[in-house]
Enzyme design. Structure first.
Site, short mmCIF file in Angstrom:
data_model
loop_
_atom_site.label_atom_id
_atom_site.label_comp_id
_atom_site.label_asym_id
_atom_site.label_seq_id
_atom_site.Cartn_x
_atom_site.Cartn_y
_atom_site.Cartn_z
N ASP A 269 80.51 16.15 62.31
CA ASP A 269 80.62 15.24 61.17
C ASP A 269 79.91 15.71 59.90
OD1 ASP A 269 78.00 14.86 61.90
OD2 ASP A 269 78.32 12.86 62.75
N GLY A 270 79.15 16.78 59.99
CA GLY A 270 78.45 17.25 58.78
C GLY A 270 77.24 16.41 58.43
N GLY B 216 77.60 24.16 58.54
CA GLY B 216 78.49 23.05 58.84
C GLY B 216 78.00 21.75 58.24
N ASP C 264 65.94 26.05 60.65
CA ASP C 264 66.77 25.21 61.53
C ASP C 264 65.98 24.60 62.68
OD1 ASP C 264 68.82 25.76 59.87
OD2 ASP C 264 70.18 26.55 61.39
N ASP D 89 72.21 33.05 64.49
CA ASP D 89 72.49 32.31 63.25
C ASP D 89 71.30 31.45 62.85
OD1 ASP D 89 73.48 31.02 65.74
OD2 ASP D 89 73.70 29.28 64.44
P1 AMP Z 1 72.38 24.62 65.07
O1 AMP Z 1 72.31 24.91 66.52
O2 AMP Z 1 71.81 23.30 64.67
O3 AMP Z 1 71.83 25.73 64.26
O4 AMP Z 1 73.93 24.49 64.70
C1 AMP Z 1 74.89 25.48 64.95
C2 AMP Z 1 76.02 25.35 63.98
O5 AMP Z 1 76.64 24.09 64.07
C3 AMP Z 1 75.58 25.51 62.54
O6 AMP Z 1 76.52 26.28 61.90
C4 AMP Z 1 75.57 24.12 62.00
O7 AMP Z 1 75.87 24.12 60.63
C5 AMP Z 1 76.65 23.44 62.81
N1 AMP Z 1 76.40 22.01 63.00
C6 AMP Z 1 75.42 21.47 63.76
N2 AMP Z 1 75.46 20.12 63.70
C7 AMP Z 1 76.50 19.81 62.89
C8 AMP Z 1 77.07 18.58 62.41
N3 AMP Z 1 76.59 17.39 62.76
N4 AMP Z 1 78.12 18.68 61.59
C9 AMP Z 1 78.63 19.85 61.23
N5 AMP Z 1 78.14 21.02 61.64
C10 AMP Z 1 77.09 21.02 62.45
MG MG Z 2 71.54 26.58 62.82
#
Ligand code: AMP
Ligand code: MG
Length: 732
Positions: free
Chosen positions: A264-265, A229, A419, A409
């Site tokens: 927001d990416g 994301g 991550d 993931d």
């Molecule tokens: P994480 O728990 O950080 O591994 O995030 C889980 C999912 O949410 C992953 O697919 C990330 O790419 C997405 N994600 C986390 N934070 C954001 C963000 N600020 N904008 C877009 N996608 C996000």
């Molecule tokens: Mg992740």
């Protein structure tokens, strides 16, 4: 003639060599039908850029989407200029976005020549301040020794914790060096994008940036499509000393992708600093991990989390960022109800071809499992991923690292720690510690980590089971071919799935338990300075030590470091005198004083407990004395040798929560001085075994130390009591 000493030829980032097409993940895997090729992706950037920024559930067989960085505030502030008339709203949105996409070719450092392949693209409507605040020497050295960074290190200034640098005289570099650094910062901040001109040119590998599609189980619950994301891979380049080894450069926080859901990416500076430092710290502890390259702050771009924060772009590096969730996306579990933020909420389809293609790529190119082309690979792949992750989690346990979010993931196919979110290193030893503030049930507590890695390995098996079953359905077992499941009935698939599970399941658990146990034992022997590995060591030496740490609330890393200075001769009867405190007593007293609970503990009991344990340990150490000396060496050299080996396994500097919080505050307050502190902490994290802060000279009072040494000493300490065991929240 050996070329071992030949200097490595270095290139500006726009001239880094690309791997051959056979080594590029975007050539092997299935693209999103919206971006079937680099050239159509570029057309889409012009004609319908919102396709790349809108959250979509992709077709089942798609593995990735070509998508370029676009770090903009989100929700996008799409407004007409004063007096501008908007007739077609949608067309206006597309134009607004298109104006900001990197579509204009700009000269690269080589004057447009570069390696002749990569073109640099930018948008004149998207100018913003971007400041390099971190660059990892170790990441560069290990993964990208052929990347020329110009005067980047000079602009970062001298790493320091204590000095004032208002007057630092940074010599001006040549125009070329400056241009090389600026281009690096442009590309690594998502401002400029590297692509090939056209995918049809002779000898040119079609290349464009991409994001991976994956799904996953989050906190044990199926969460559907997640995907990168906010992670965009921008380049792939072979390592100069091993052309079979390619490294991917991935930006984290460079804007939305089709997998961003409602987010927001972007990434806040706080979380990027944490990942930037910790990935390199983990590598220094010899724990497999993705690596850090750079950290760039985007001060113009504020993002809203619990408060308004600055955003940043982190560049991380790994041979592959594929996760277990990528496999799960190809074979999502059935009958699952789930809510998808921003997604279409539709049920997901399975893609048997997508599963085969992904698996073949991972088996051959990522894990390099070898074997003939028709040899079955599914089972091998699952075991290899399980083994690698079991080894990794053993490193986490031995070094008190807690990941915090071991969702499927977030588990790498290469067994890399990946991550970094609410992670923490253990302070006071507590096996039940939960580092993630949002993990109420303690699913990812320290103690649960190996079991959670097994859970992830089982999720990988579940995804691949039908394919493995199909491989083993033929005699002799052989690799499945294109169209392997075409027309297969539901019953057939179920049969294969069962067969696949039967082939692997029991052994999988054994593999994870055995590999993790063996590696953990190996590491604990190193930490304890024991060369011989006795079966009874865990029950009699290491577990009782951890029990003492837990009971008397001792600092995990501090205790191990202190153990490096223990001398077995202290337990001999002639070392105790009835009047003066013995060396052993003095040592134990110093050991207990590093506990944050020193003034509250039952000192007499703790001292007695440690005396008992140290006596046992001392005898155990003495029992293998012959392994350390061939008889010719005197006692002192044996002691020195052991001390040195132990120090090299027990860090003096640990990237504790309080250290991270302090660095973050300093960088947020003032990037200019903050980046020097960040640089120094990175240095300490990369050489954690060095005697920072004048270790060994504890008798010199703090006031008499050089300011820098004094600060180093403080950074090696436990920090304020309230920060011990500090839990971090997920929002990043
Ligand atoms: P994480 O728990 O950080 O591994 O995030 C889980 C999912 O949410 C992953 O697919 C990330 O790419 C997405 N994600 C986390 N934070 C954001 C963000 N600020 N904008 C877009 N996608 C996000
Ligand atoms: Mg992740």
């Amino acid at each position: 003639m050996s070329n071992a000493t030949a200097p490595i030829k270095r290139f500006p980032i726009s001239s880094l060599p690309l791997p051959p097409a056979t080594h590029l993940v975007t050539h092997a895997l299935h693209p999103d039908p919206a971006t079937p090729s680099v050239s159509e992706f570029r057309n889409l950037l012009r004609s319908s850029p919102s396709t790349l920024r809108r959250s979509r559930i992709l077709e089942s067989s798609a593995h990735f989407t070509y998508v370029s960085p676009l770090p903009l505030p989100f929700p996008y502030q799409i407004k007409p200029e004063e007096g501008e008339k908007v007739e077609d709203q949608m067309a206006f949105v597309e134009k607004w976005l298109g104006d900001r996409e990197a579509l204009d070719e700009v000269p690269n450092v080589g004057g447009g020549k570069g390696n002749g392949h990569l073109k640099k693209l930018a948008s004149k409507n998207r100018e913003y301040y971007r400041e390099l605040i971190g660059l990892s020497e170790t990441g560069l050295r290990d993964c990208l020794p052929h990347l020329h960074v110009g005067d980047a290190f000079a602009t970062l200034g001298t790493p320091t914790l204590a000095h004032e640098f208002d007057d630092e005289d940074i010599p001006t570099a040549s125009d070329e060096e400056q241009a090389i650094r600026q281009e690096l910062v442009d590309v690594l901040s998502g401002h400029s994008v590297l692509m090939t001109g056209q995918d049809t040119e002779d000898g040119v590998t079609a290349f464009g940036p991409w994001s991976l599609r994956y799904s996953g189980h989050q906190f044990g619950v199926w969460a559907g499509q997640l995907g990168d994301g906010r992670a965009i891979s921008i380049l792939s380049t072979p390592h100069p000393s091993d052309t079979e080894l390619t490294y991917e450069l991935q930006l984290k926080g460079a804007g939305r992708t089709p997998y961003s859901r409602s987010a927001d990416g972007l990434a806040v500076l706080r979380s990027s600093i944490r990942e930037f430092l910790c990935a390199e710290a983990m590598h220094a502890l010899h724990i497999p991990t993705t690596r850090s390259l750079s950290l760039i702050s985007l001060p113009h771009l504020q993002v809203l989390r619990e408060r308004a924060e600055f955003s940043s772009v982190l560049t991380r590096v790994a041979p592959s960022f594929i996760r277990i969730g990528n496999f799960e996306a190809m074979n999502p579990p059935e009958g699952m109800m789930y809510l998808m933020m921003g997604g279409a909420g539709s049920g997901e389809q399975k893609s048997w071809e997508g599963l085969r293609v992904l698996g073949e790529w991972v088996a051959k190119r990522v894990l390099k499992l070898g074997g003939e082309s028709d040899e079955p690979w599914g089972k091998k792949l699952v075991f290899e991923v399980a083994r690698r992750n079991a080894k990794m989690v053993a490193g986490w346990q031995a070094y008190g690292f807690m990941h915090g979010v071991i969702n499927t993931d977030n588990v790498s196919i290469l067994g890399l720690t990946i991550d970094y979110g609410p992670f923490a290193f253990m302070d006071v030893f507590d096996p039940l510690h939960i580092c993630n503030h949002s993990d109420d049930a303690g699913r990812y507590s320290y103690r649960a980590q190996p079991a959670m890695i097994l859970y992830a390995a089982q999720a990988l098996l579940n995804a691949l089971a039908p394919l493995i079953g199909a491989e083993y359905a033929s005699s002799p077992p052989s690799a499945v071919k294109s169209g392997w499941a075409d027309g297969a009935s539901r019953e057939k698939i179920e049969q294969w799935t069962q067969k696949g599970k039967d082939e692997v399941e029991d052994e999988l658990r054994r593999v994870v338990v055995d590999v993790c146990g063996e590696e953990y034992g190996r590491l604990m022997h190193k930490r304890l300075g024991l060369r011989r590995s006795d079966k009874s060591d865990e029950a009699e030496v290491s577990r009782p030590l951890l029990g003492l740490m837990e009971e008397h609330k001792l600092d995990f890393h501090g205790t191990f470091r202190k153990l490096c200075f223990f001398r077995p001769s202290w337990i001999l009867p002639n070392n105790t005198t009835p009047t003066a405190p013995s060396d052993l007593d003095a040592y134990i007293s110093a050991l207990l004083s590093i506990s944050p609970e020193a003034d509250r503990m039952d000192k007499a009991k703790a001292a007695q407990d440690f005396k008992t344990w140290l006596t046992k340990y001392g005898n155990r150490v003495q029992s293998e004395r012959d392994l350390w000396a061939d008889g010719a060496e005197d006692e002192e050299s044996v002691i020195q040798l052991r001390e040195k080996e132990m120090k090299d396994a027990n860090p003096r500097f640990v990237l504790r929560q309080w250290v991270l919080e302090e660095v973050i505050k300093k960088v947020e307050r003032d990037a200019e001085s903050g980046k020097r502190v960040l640089g120094k902490v990175l240095k300490m994290a990369c050489s954690p075994y060095d005697p920072w802060g004048g270790e060994g000279d504890e008798t010199t009072p703090n006031e008499e130390l050089e300011p820098e040494i004094r600060e180093e000493r403080r950074f090696c300490g436990l920090g304020e009591r309230k920060m011990i065991g500090f839990q971090c929240s997920c929002s990043s």
